[in-house]
Scaffold this motif. Structure first.
Motif, PDB file in Angstrom:
ATOM      1  N   TYR A 200       5.427  -4.442  -0.573  1.00 45.67           N
ATOM      2  CA  TYR A 200       5.080  -4.102   0.802  1.00 45.67           C
ATOM      3  C   TYR A 200       6.000  -3.002   1.335  1.00 45.67           C
ATOM      4  CZ  TYR A 200       4.184  -4.622   5.799  1.00 45.67           C
ATOM      5  OH  TYR A 200       3.871  -4.383   7.108  1.00 45.67           O
ATOM      6  N   SER A 201       7.274  -3.085   0.993  1.00 47.22           N
ATOM      7  CA  SER A 201       8.216  -2.026   1.383  1.00 47.22           C
ATOM      8  C   SER A 201       7.816  -0.691   0.760  1.00 47.22           C
ATOM      9  CB  SER A 201       9.632  -2.392   0.950  1.00 47.22           C
ATOM     10  OG  SER A 201      10.046  -3.574   1.577  1.00 47.22           O
ATOM     11  N   CYS A 202       7.414  -0.716  -0.499  1.00 50.53           N
ATOM     12  CA  CYS A 202       6.945   0.511  -1.160  1.00 50.53           C
ATOM     13  C   CYS A 202       5.713   1.077  -0.453  1.00 50.53           C
ATOM     14  CB  CYS A 202       6.631   0.243  -2.630  1.00 50.53           C
ATOM     15  SG  CYS A 202       8.081  -0.050  -3.639  1.00 50.53           S
ATOM     16  N   SER A 203       4.820   0.209  -0.030  1.00 55.34           N
ATOM     17  CA  SER A 203       3.621   0.664   0.697  1.00 55.34           C
ATOM     18  C   SER A 203       3.986   1.319   2.023  1.00 55.34           C
ATOM     19  CB  SER A 203       2.678  -0.507   0.967  1.00 55.34           C
ATOM     20  OG  SER A 203       2.171  -1.016  -0.216  1.00 55.34           O
ATOM     21  N   LEU A 204       4.916   0.706   2.753  1.00 54.72           N
ATOM     22  CA  LEU A 204       5.343   1.291   4.028  1.00 54.72           C
ATOM     23  C   LEU A 204       6.030   2.643   3.829  1.00 54.72           C
ATOM     24  CD1 LEU A 204       6.718  -1.734   6.077  1.00 54.72           C
ATOM     25  CD2 LEU A 204       4.577  -0.484   6.401  1.00 54.72           C
ATOM     26  N   ILE A 205       6.865   2.726   2.809  1.00 60.24           N
ATOM     27  CA  ILE A 205       7.529   4.003   2.521  1.00 60.24           C
ATOM     28  C   ILE A 205       6.492   5.063   2.176  1.00 60.24           C
ATOM     29  CG2 ILE A 205       9.043   5.189   0.874  1.00 60.24           C
ATOM     30  CD1 ILE A 205      10.663   2.523   0.756  1.00 60.24           C
TER      31      ILE A 205
ATOM     32  N   LEU B 209      -7.458  -2.522  -0.214  1.00 54.65           N
ATOM     33  CA  LEU B 209      -7.330  -1.451   0.772  1.00 54.65           C
ATOM     34  C   LEU B 209      -6.474  -0.311   0.227  1.00 54.65           C
ATOM     35  CD1 LEU B 209      -6.916  -3.511   4.042  1.00 54.65           C
ATOM     36  CD2 LEU B 209      -8.817  -2.004   3.469  1.00 54.65           C
ATOM     37  N   GLN B 210      -5.396  -0.656  -0.456  1.00 52.64           N
ATOM     38  CA  GLN B 210      -4.544   0.384  -1.013  1.00 52.64           C
ATOM     39  C   GLN B 210      -5.294   1.220  -2.035  1.00 52.64           C
ATOM     40  OE1 GLN B 210      -1.250  -2.017  -2.405  1.00 52.64           O
ATOM     41  NE2 GLN B 210       0.077  -1.118  -0.853  1.00 52.64           N
ATOM     42  N   ILE B 211      -6.066   0.600  -2.899  1.00 57.86           N
ATOM     43  CA  ILE B 211      -6.778   1.368  -3.922  1.00 57.86           C
ATOM     44  C   ILE B 211      -7.833   2.265  -3.283  1.00 57.86           C
ATOM     45  CG2 ILE B 211      -8.565  -0.315  -4.525  1.00 57.86           C
ATOM     46  CD1 ILE B 211      -6.740   2.051  -6.923  1.00 57.86           C
TER      47      ILE B 211
ATOM     48  N   SER C  84       5.178   9.384  -2.905  1.00 54.49           N
ATOM     49  CA  SER C  84       4.419   8.418  -2.096  1.00 54.49           C
ATOM     50  C   SER C  84       3.175   7.931  -2.831  1.00 54.49           C
ATOM     51  CB  SER C  84       4.021   9.038  -0.759  1.00 54.49           C
ATOM     52  OG  SER C  84       5.156   9.302   0.006  1.00 54.49           O
ATOM     53  N   TYR C  85       2.519   8.835  -3.526  1.00 55.58           N
ATOM     54  CA  TYR C  85       1.328   8.475  -4.295  1.00 55.58           C
ATOM     55  C   TYR C  85       1.688   7.436  -5.360  1.00 55.58           C
ATOM     56  CZ  TYR C  85      -2.802   8.934  -7.234  1.00 55.58           C
ATOM     57  OH  TYR C  85      -3.927   8.677  -7.958  1.00 55.58           O
ATOM     58  N   PHE C  86       2.787   7.678  -6.062  1.00 53.31           N
ATOM     59  CA  PHE C  86       3.188   6.759  -7.126  1.00 53.31           C
ATOM     60  C   PHE C  86       3.703   5.431  -6.575  1.00 53.31           C
ATOM     61  CE2 PHE C  86       3.710  10.939  -9.324  1.00 53.31           C
ATOM     62  CZ  PHE C  86       2.605  10.793 -10.150  1.00 53.31           C
ATOM     63  N   LEU C  87       4.373   5.463  -5.430  1.00 53.90           N
ATOM     64  CA  LEU C  87       4.802   4.203  -4.790  1.00 53.90           C
ATOM     65  C   LEU C  87       3.590   3.363  -4.391  1.00 53.90           C
ATOM     66  CD1 LEU C  87       7.772   5.243  -2.473  1.00 53.90           C
ATOM     67  CD2 LEU C  87       7.856   3.648  -4.383  1.00 53.90           C
TER      68      LEU C  87
ATOM     69  N   GLY D 213       1.865   2.058  -7.632  1.00 60.32           N
ATOM     70  CA  GLY D 213       2.634   0.961  -8.220  1.00 60.32           C
ATOM     71  C   GLY D 213       2.531  -0.309  -7.393  1.00 60.32           C
ATOM     72  N   SER D 214       2.584  -0.158  -6.080  1.00 55.62           N
ATOM     73  CA  SER D 214       2.437  -1.295  -5.186  1.00 55.62           C
ATOM     74  C   SER D 214       1.067  -1.942  -5.365  1.00 55.62           C
ATOM     75  CB  SER D 214       2.636  -0.842  -3.743  1.00 55.62           C
ATOM     76  OG  SER D 214       2.380  -1.879  -2.853  1.00 55.62           O
ATOM     77  N   PHE D 215       0.030  -1.112  -5.472  1.00 58.32           N
ATOM     78  CA  PHE D 215      -1.315  -1.638  -5.684  1.00 58.32           C
ATOM     79  C   PHE D 215      -1.394  -2.441  -6.982  1.00 58.32           C
ATOM     80  CE2 PHE D 215      -4.929  -0.704  -8.490  1.00 58.32           C
ATOM     81  CZ  PHE D 215      -5.835  -1.596  -7.966  1.00 58.32           C
ATOM     82  N   VAL D 216      -0.878  -1.879  -8.062  1.00 52.18           N
ATOM     83  CA  VAL D 216      -0.978  -2.542  -9.366  1.00 52.18           C
ATOM     84  C   VAL D 216      -0.269  -3.899  -9.334  1.00 52.18           C
ATOM     85  CG1 VAL D 216      -0.260  -2.382 -11.791  1.00 52.18           C
ATOM     86  CG2 VAL D 216      -1.290  -0.407 -10.681  1.00 52.18           C
ATOM     87  N   VAL D 217       0.949  -3.925  -8.806  1.00 47.23           N
ATOM     88  CA  VAL D 217       1.702  -5.184  -8.756  1.00 47.23           C
ATOM     89  C   VAL D 217       1.001  -6.189  -7.840  1.00 47.23           C
ATOM     90  CG1 VAL D 217       3.881  -6.246  -8.065  1.00 47.23           C
ATOM     91  CG2 VAL D 217       3.892  -4.101  -9.340  1.00 47.23           C
ATOM     92  N   ASN D 218       0.530  -5.754  -6.664  1.00 48.54           N
ATOM     93  CA  ASN D 218      -0.171  -6.668  -5.757  1.00 48.54           C
ATOM     94  C   ASN D 218      -1.449  -7.203  -6.381  1.00 48.54           C
ATOM     95  OD1 ASN D 218       1.588  -6.721  -3.608  1.00 48.54           O
ATOM     96  ND2 ASN D 218       0.663  -4.977  -2.603  1.00 48.54           N
ATOM     97  N   PHE D 219      -2.177  -6.358  -7.074  1.00 49.32           N
ATOM     98  CA  PHE D 219      -3.428  -6.792  -7.695  1.00 49.32           C
ATOM     99  C   PHE D 219      -3.148  -7.821  -8.792  1.00 49.32           C
ATOM    100  CE2 PHE D 219      -7.115  -6.308 -10.512  1.00 49.32           C
ATOM    101  CZ  PHE D 219      -8.124  -6.597  -9.608  1.00 49.32           C
ATOM    102  N   LEU D 220      -2.165  -7.546  -9.637  1.00 47.94           N
ATOM    103  CA  LEU D 220      -1.817  -8.501 -10.691  1.00 47.94           C
ATOM    104  C   LEU D 220      -1.294  -9.814 -10.109  1.00 47.94           C
ATOM    105  CD1 LEU D 220      -0.117  -6.117 -13.281  1.00 47.94           C
ATOM    106  CD2 LEU D 220      -2.415  -7.120 -13.395  1.00 47.94           C
TER     107      LEU D 220
END
Length: 182
Positions: free
Chosen positions: A18-23, A122-124, A149-152, A155-162
């Motif tokens: 979530y922190s990565c998403s906000l950043i 939503l992130q994807i 930001s794109y990679f953060l 990465g956040s999406f992948v971890v959240n999805f898994l």
């Protein structure tokens, strides 16, 4: 039944993503353009701003009608939609973080629900819109590349999805220690 350590690990993992998403939402580094030498300039495109080392004004609103950013058909609408989707994902992520705290403190039936799939979806959507503009917009033809930001966000999406899939599968396989009445 899952242990408290499982919930703490899940909550900490979600807090990090979530922190990565906000950043990634607020840092203007989704796309980056570096001009070749000898007059090296760097332009960063964020969801809210465009920052450049070329101008006296370091950062400005992006996309903006005043600077002609919206001349390409559908560009501004798609960029603003990506920004709005990330904002909604951030709000739902904040609610999810509050839910993590409630689950840790209360226990009970809250433990059986997988709850992060909405943030990941939503992130994807936002990442897909930026990727689409990256591949199709005339603005991003030469020398543009994805940035921090794109990679953060990815990465956040992948971890959240898994994590969502794991929680869903774990919740489905969990058998209560009592027999339901009825």
């Amino acid at each position: 039944m899952p242990t408290l350590c499982t919930y703490i690990a899940t909550s900490l993992t979600f807090t990090i993503t979530y922190s990565c998403s906000l950043i990634s939402l607020f840092m203007p580094e989704w796309l980056r353009f570096e001009s070749p030498r000898p007059y090296k300039t760097i332009t960063n495109y964020g969801l809210f701003q465009k920052c450049s080392t070329l101008n006296d004004v370091k950062c400005r609103e992006f996309p903006s009608l005043d600077y002609g950013d919206c001349e390409e058909r559908g560009f501004c609408e798609a960029w603003i939609a990506a920004r709005d989707i990330m904002i909604i994902a951030a709000v739902i992520g904040g609610l999810t973080l509050i839910y993590c705290i409630i689950v840790l403190l209360s226990g009970g039936s809250h433990h059986l629900h997988a709850w992060k799939v909405f943030v990941a979806l939503l992130q994807i959507s936002s990442i897909a819109l930026i990727s689409h503009l990256y591949n199709t917009s005339q603005r991003f033809l030469y020398g543009i590349r994805f940035d921090n930001s794109y990679f953060l966000a990815t990465g956040s999406f992948v971890v959240n999805f898994l994590l969502s899939i794991a929680l869903f599968l774990f919740g489905r396989s969990f058998r209560p220690s009592y027999d339901p009445i009825g």
